[in-house]
Design an enzyme around this catalytic site. Structure first.
Site, PDB file in Angstrom:
ATOM      1  N   LEU A  20      57.830  17.832  -7.264  1.00  0.00           N
ATOM      2  CA  LEU A  20      58.953  17.576  -8.170  1.00  0.00           C
ATOM      3  C   LEU A  20      58.465  17.203  -9.571  1.00  0.00           C
ATOM      4  CD1 LEU A  20      61.229  15.502  -5.764  1.00  0.00           C
ATOM      5  CD2 LEU A  20      61.428  17.914  -6.379  1.00  0.00           C
ATOM      6  N   SER A  21      57.153  17.077  -9.741  1.00  0.00           N
ATOM      7  CA  SER A  21      56.622  16.653 -11.041  1.00  0.00           C
ATOM      8  C   SER A  21      57.009  17.599 -12.179  1.00  0.00           C
ATOM      9  CB  SER A  21      55.098  16.492 -10.961  1.00  0.00           C
ATOM     10  OG  SER A  21      54.793  15.436 -10.088  1.00  0.00           O
ATOM     11  N   LYS A  70      42.814  14.355  -4.320  1.00  0.00           N
ATOM     12  CA  LYS A  70      42.814  13.042  -4.988  1.00  0.00           C
ATOM     13  C   LYS A  70      41.452  12.333  -4.963  1.00  0.00           C
ATOM     14  CE  LYS A  70      47.668  11.689  -4.942  1.00  0.00           C
ATOM     15  NZ  LYS A  70      48.599  10.592  -4.608  1.00  0.00           N
ATOM     16  N   ASP A 106      49.750   5.500  -9.138  1.00  0.00           N
ATOM     17  CA  ASP A 106      50.616   5.238  -7.976  1.00  0.00           C
ATOM     18  C   ASP A 106      50.925   3.749  -7.806  1.00  0.00           C
ATOM     19  OD1 ASP A 106      51.099   7.818  -7.127  1.00  0.00           O
ATOM     20  OD2 ASP A 106      49.406   7.868  -5.739  1.00  0.00           O
ATOM     21  N   GLY A 130      51.253   2.519   8.183  1.00  0.00           N
ATOM     22  CA  GLY A 130      50.420   3.669   7.820  1.00  0.00           C
ATOM     23  C   GLY A 130      49.192   3.221   7.051  1.00  0.00           C
ATOM     24  N   ALA A 134      48.272   6.747   0.247  1.00  0.00           N
ATOM     25  CA  ALA A 134      49.276   5.958  -0.466  1.00  0.00           C
ATOM     26  C   ALA A 134      49.202   4.483  -0.061  1.00  0.00           C
ATOM     27  CB  ALA A 134      50.665   6.517  -0.197  1.00  0.00           C
TER      28      ALA A 134
HETATM   29  P1  NAP Z   1      48.363  10.441   4.186  1.00  0.00           P
HETATM   30  O1  NAP Z   1      47.129  10.060   3.466  1.00  0.00           O
HETATM   31  O2  NAP Z   1      48.387  11.664   5.023  1.00  0.00           O
HETATM   32  O3  NAP Z   1      48.750   9.163   5.113  1.00  0.00           O
HETATM   33  C1  NAP Z   1      49.814   9.198   6.026  1.00  0.00           C
HETATM   34  C2  NAP Z   1      49.705   8.026   7.001  1.00  0.00           C
HETATM   35  O4  NAP Z   1      50.807   8.093   7.901  1.00  0.00           O
HETATM   36  C3  NAP Z   1      48.427   8.037   7.847  1.00  0.00           C
HETATM   37  O5  NAP Z   1      48.011   6.714   8.067  1.00  0.00           O
HETATM   38  C4  NAP Z   1      48.911   8.660   9.155  1.00  0.00           C
HETATM   39  O6  NAP Z   1      48.178   8.255  10.270  1.00  0.00           O
HETATM   40  C5  NAP Z   1      50.303   8.074   9.248  1.00  0.00           C
HETATM   41  N1  NAP Z   1      51.181   8.887  10.093  1.00  0.00           N
HETATM   42  C6  NAP Z   1      51.521  10.184   9.912  1.00  0.00           C
HETATM   43  N2  NAP Z   1      52.368  10.573  10.889  1.00  0.00           N
HETATM   44  C7  NAP Z   1      52.515   9.510  11.723  1.00  0.00           C
HETATM   45  C8  NAP Z   1      53.229   9.293  12.929  1.00  0.00           C
HETATM   46  N3  NAP Z   1      54.007  10.251  13.470  1.00  0.00           N
HETATM   47  N4  NAP Z   1      53.157   8.082  13.508  1.00  0.00           N
HETATM   48  C9  NAP Z   1      52.396   7.097  12.961  1.00  0.00           C
HETATM   49  N5  NAP Z   1      51.682   7.244  11.832  1.00  0.00           N
HETATM   50  C10 NAP Z   1      51.748   8.434  11.220  1.00  0.00           C
HETATM   51  O7  NAP Z   1      49.596  10.593   3.186  1.00  0.00           O
HETATM   52  P2  NAP Z   1      49.878   9.736   1.853  1.00  0.00           P
HETATM   53  O8  NAP Z   1      49.375  10.466   0.679  1.00  0.00           O
HETATM   54  O9  NAP Z   1      49.416   8.333   2.103  1.00  0.00           O
HETATM   55  O10 NAP Z   1      51.476   9.801   1.782  1.00  0.00           O
HETATM   56  C11 NAP Z   1      52.235   9.131   2.745  1.00  0.00           C
HETATM   57  C12 NAP Z   1      53.734   9.213   2.432  1.00  0.00           C
HETATM   58  O11 NAP Z   1      54.007   8.584   1.187  1.00  0.00           O
HETATM   59  C13 NAP Z   1      54.274  10.638   2.313  1.00  0.00           C
HETATM   60  O12 NAP Z   1      55.547  10.649   2.918  1.00  0.00           O
HETATM   61  C14 NAP Z   1      54.367  10.854   0.827  1.00  0.00           C
HETATM   62  O13 NAP Z   1      55.381  11.792   0.480  1.00  0.00           O
HETATM   63  C15 NAP Z   1      54.736   9.460   0.355  1.00  0.00           C
HETATM   64  N6  NAP Z   1      54.341   9.200  -1.046  1.00  0.00           N
HETATM   65  C16 NAP Z   1      55.323   8.933  -1.938  1.00  0.00           C
HETATM   66  C17 NAP Z   1      54.984   8.664  -3.244  1.00  0.00           C
HETATM   67  C18 NAP Z   1      56.075   8.368  -4.236  1.00  0.00           C
HETATM   68  O14 NAP Z   1      55.821   8.446  -5.447  1.00  0.00           O
HETATM   69  N7  NAP Z   1      57.244   7.989  -3.803  1.00  0.00           N
HETATM   70  C19 NAP Z   1      53.636   8.658  -3.657  1.00  0.00           C
HETATM   71  C20 NAP Z   1      52.645   8.918  -2.705  1.00  0.00           C
HETATM   72  C21 NAP Z   1      53.019   9.194  -1.387  1.00  0.00           C
HETATM   73  P3  NAP Z   1      46.818   9.010  10.702  1.00  0.00           P
HETATM   74  O15 NAP Z   1      45.857   8.773   9.574  1.00  0.00           O
HETATM   75  O16 NAP Z   1      46.454   8.349  11.978  1.00  0.00           O
HETATM   76  O17 NAP Z   1      47.166  10.458  10.838  1.00  0.00           O
END
Ligand code: NAP
Length: 286
Positions: A20-21, A70, A106, A130, A134
């Site tokens: 969406l950026s 990243k 972030d 999690g 992020a």
């Molecule tokens: P990421 O590095 O892939 O981390 C996701 C985390 O969620 C990991 O710890 C993963 O566990 C865990 N997870 C995934 N599916 C799961 C499940 N079914 N049950 C339990 N744990 C689960 O992703 P990220 O970059 O941190 O982003 C995470 C979320 O934040 C996304 O939804 C993203 O869209 C959102 N986000 C939003 C913003 C914003 O500006 N609003 C900015 C950044 C991120 P494992 O490592 O064990 O797989």
């Protein structure tokens, strides 16, 4: 209008088609009347070095970085800000005479809606669901707020151990890692619960990372924060509000991390309200 003098900005990732950026940055650029354009730039991991060399060659002004680059971007930068080093990830890069410099906005984005609240942060215990990328920015943010303790919940013991190892050098706030089975003891004392997992996003919009029976044990006035911005609200936030919590969704974080990046590139204040409204309209929320 794009002319021969228009300066280039963009976002690299794979995929970037969902990003969406471009919507919010081009809305801001149009509002400010500056001669820039912000493009989605799909780059696969194997092509990252070639892409960065190309950006140097064509004089790109700066770019955002999303999954999966990243961390991988770091060796291409001549300078990395202390916050990006602490978080271990870069999401914003800009060109200088000395080369590419990078930071992470972030944490600024995550903190923006929290800093508006009059919360006794030093008496607040934070629970982070999690332990991915992020979550590190969120933990750094909770530490900056001065939270009393931070408890990080994950499903993979090895990843939790790695997270604890990172946190030991990145933050001084007492931080503990937990498995999901501990949630029943973590939720009742929590003043802030942050979902950093994708649970609740499309196609799993009927799922929540915390069961309703547990949300009922939240303190009145506790904050439930979901980094997800679509759907709005997520089931987690919807049920948390029913249980007396204050809800914060991920849209403001998205807007504020983008605004912080734009201010680096343009060296002027970002039109935050315009950026927010462009996303709300794009997502049919306005
Ligand atoms: P990421 O590095 O892939 O981390 C996701 C985390 O969620 C990991 O710890 C993963 O566990 C865990 N997870 C995934 N599916 C799961 C499940 N079914 N049950 C339990 N744990 C689960 O992703 P990220 O970059 O941190 O982003 C995470 C979320 O934040 C996304 O939804 C993203 O869209 C959102 N986000 C939003 C913003 C914003 O500006 N609003 C900015 C950044 C991120 P494992 O490592 O064990 O797989």
């Amino acid at each position: 209008m794009i002319t021969g003098k228009t300066k280039l900005l963009g976002v690299i990732g794979h995929p970037v088609s969902h990003s969406l950026s471009p919507v919010m940055h081009n809305a801001a650029i149009a509002h400010l009347g500056v001669d820039f354009v912000y493009l989605p730039l799909p780059v696969q991991s194997k092509d990252l070095a070639k892409a960065i060399a190309g950006f140097t060659a064509i004089g790109l002004e700066g770019f955002n970085i999303t999954i999966p680059h990243k961390q991988a971007i770091m060796p291409f930068l001549t300078e990395i800000s202390p916050i990006a080093k602490a978080v271990g990830a870069v999401n914003t890069v800009w060109r200088t005479e000395q080369g590419w410099k990078g930071t992470n906005t972030d944490m600024i984005g995550f903190l923006a809606p929290l800093k508006q609240r009059d919360q006794p942060w030093t008496e607040t215990d934070a629970v982070i669901l999690g332990n991915g990328g992020a979550a590190r920015a969120v933990v750094a943010g909770c530490a900056e707020l001065g939270c009393r303790s931070i408890r990080v919940v994950g499903r993979d013991r090895a990843k939790l151990a790695a997270f604890q190892y990172w946190a030991n050098s990145a933050v001084t706030t007492p931080l503990y890692t937990h498995e999901w089975s501990d949630l029943a003891t973590l939720i009742p004392p929590a003043g802030l619960v942050v979902n950093t997992t994708p649970i609740g996003m499309h196609p799993h919009v009927n799922q929540s990372p915390v069961e309703l029976s547990l949300l009922k044990t939240l303190q009145p006035g506790a904050i439930a924060y979901d980094l997800i911005y679509v759907p709005q609200p997520t089931l987690f936030l919807q049920q948390a509000v029913q249980c007396g919590a204050i809800a914060i969704d991920g849209l403001e974080m998205l807007v504020q991390q983008g605004a912080a990046a734009l201010e680096i590139w343009l060296q002027q204040p970002a039109p935050v309200a315009i950026m927010r409204r462009s996303l709300q309209q794009h997502l049919n929320l306005a």
